[in-house]
Design a protein around this motif. Structure first.
Motif, mmCIF file in Angstrom:
data_model
loop_
_atom_site.group_PDB
_atom_site.id
_atom_site.type_symbol
_atom_site.label_atom_id
_atom_site.label_comp_id
_atom_site.label_asym_id
_atom_site.label_seq_id
_atom_site.Cartn_x
_atom_site.Cartn_y
_atom_site.Cartn_z
ATOM 1 N N UNK A 184 35.922 47.369 33.111
ATOM 2 C CA UNK A 184 35.567 46.065 33.682
ATOM 3 C C UNK A 184 34.412 46.225 34.667
ATOM 4 N N UNK A 185 34.480 47.249 35.490
ATOM 5 C CA UNK A 185 33.427 47.503 36.473
ATOM 6 C C UNK A 185 32.094 47.774 35.785
ATOM 7 N N UNK A 186 32.100 48.620 34.766
ATOM 8 C CA UNK A 186 30.866 48.943 34.045
ATOM 9 C C UNK A 186 30.295 47.722 33.331
ATOM 10 N N UNK A 188 30.271 38.938 25.782
ATOM 11 C CA UNK A 188 31.130 40.133 25.774
ATOM 12 C C UNK A 188 31.784 40.334 27.136
ATOM 13 N N UNK A 189 31.019 40.159 28.183
ATOM 14 C CA UNK A 189 31.544 40.358 29.536
ATOM 15 C C UNK A 189 32.579 39.294 29.866
ATOM 16 N N UNK A 194 38.060 37.842 31.120
ATOM 17 C CA UNK A 194 39.202 36.956 30.884
ATOM 18 C C UNK A 194 40.515 37.723 30.782
ATOM 19 N N UNK A 195 40.450 38.964 30.386
ATOM 20 C CA UNK A 195 41.662 39.786 30.260
ATOM 21 C C UNK A 195 42.005 40.519 31.553
ATOM 22 N N UNK A 196 41.203 40.280 32.600
ATOM 23 C CA UNK A 196 41.414 40.969 33.866
ATOM 24 C C UNK A 196 41.773 39.939 34.943
ATOM 25 N N UNK A 197 42.989 40.000 35.457
ATOM 26 C CA UNK A 197 43.404 39.021 36.479
ATOM 27 C C UNK A 197 42.451 39.018 37.681
ATOM 28 N N UNK A 229 34.126 35.046 37.389
ATOM 29 C CA UNK A 229 33.069 35.822 36.731
ATOM 30 C C UNK A 229 32.952 35.462 35.259
ATOM 31 N N UNK A 230 34.097 35.297 34.596
ATOM 32 C CA UNK A 230 34.093 34.907 33.183
ATOM 33 C C UNK A 230 33.439 33.542 33.002
#
Length: 124
Positions: free
Chosen positions: A49-51, A91-92, A97-100, A105-106
């Motif tokens: 997620x960070x990358x 893509x990002x 969206x899968x990261x609480x 950001x999404x």
């Protein structure tokens, strides 16, 4: 085509170009913020997620610079850059969206992708 029509097309082109550049800037900020909030020593998923956030911020920043230049880049180069930006943003957004906690950001990524799509339509 009348001069009024061509003037209206030019205005739409410039408005969409500016809106795309502005969306890229906002997305770059949101992605950089999201990337900075992820623990660099976290899990493999957190590192991914960070990358992704860092890459999206860099692509959006580069796209904004291309769109802000005074026609020093030809239309084909602009198209490639904006299409790349749109792809990376989508893509990002999917990853975020899968990261609480990454919903904002999404949303910024999706808004940027829409602005890129709108701008690309003025190039066709």
């Amino acid at each position: 085509m009348t001069s009024t029509t061509s003037q209206q097309e030019l205005i739409r082109f410039l408005e969409d170009r500016f809106a795309c550049a502005q969306a890229c800037t906002e997305c770059a900020r949101a992605c950089a913020l999201r990337a900075s909030l992820v623990d660099p020593d976290g899990t493999e998923q957190q590192e991914f997620v960070r990358r992704k956030g860092i890459m999206c911020a860099e692509v959006c920043d580069a796209t904004c610079r291309v769109l802000s230049e005074d026609n020093r880049v030809d239309e084909a180069e602009i198209r490639v850059q904006v299409e790349w930006c749109r792809t990376v943003c989508l893509e990002t957004a999917h990853v975020f969206e899968r990261h609480p906690g990454a919903e904002e950001g999404a949303a910024a990524c999706r808004a940027c992708a829409r602005a890129c799509t709108d701008f690309l339509e003025t190039l066709e």
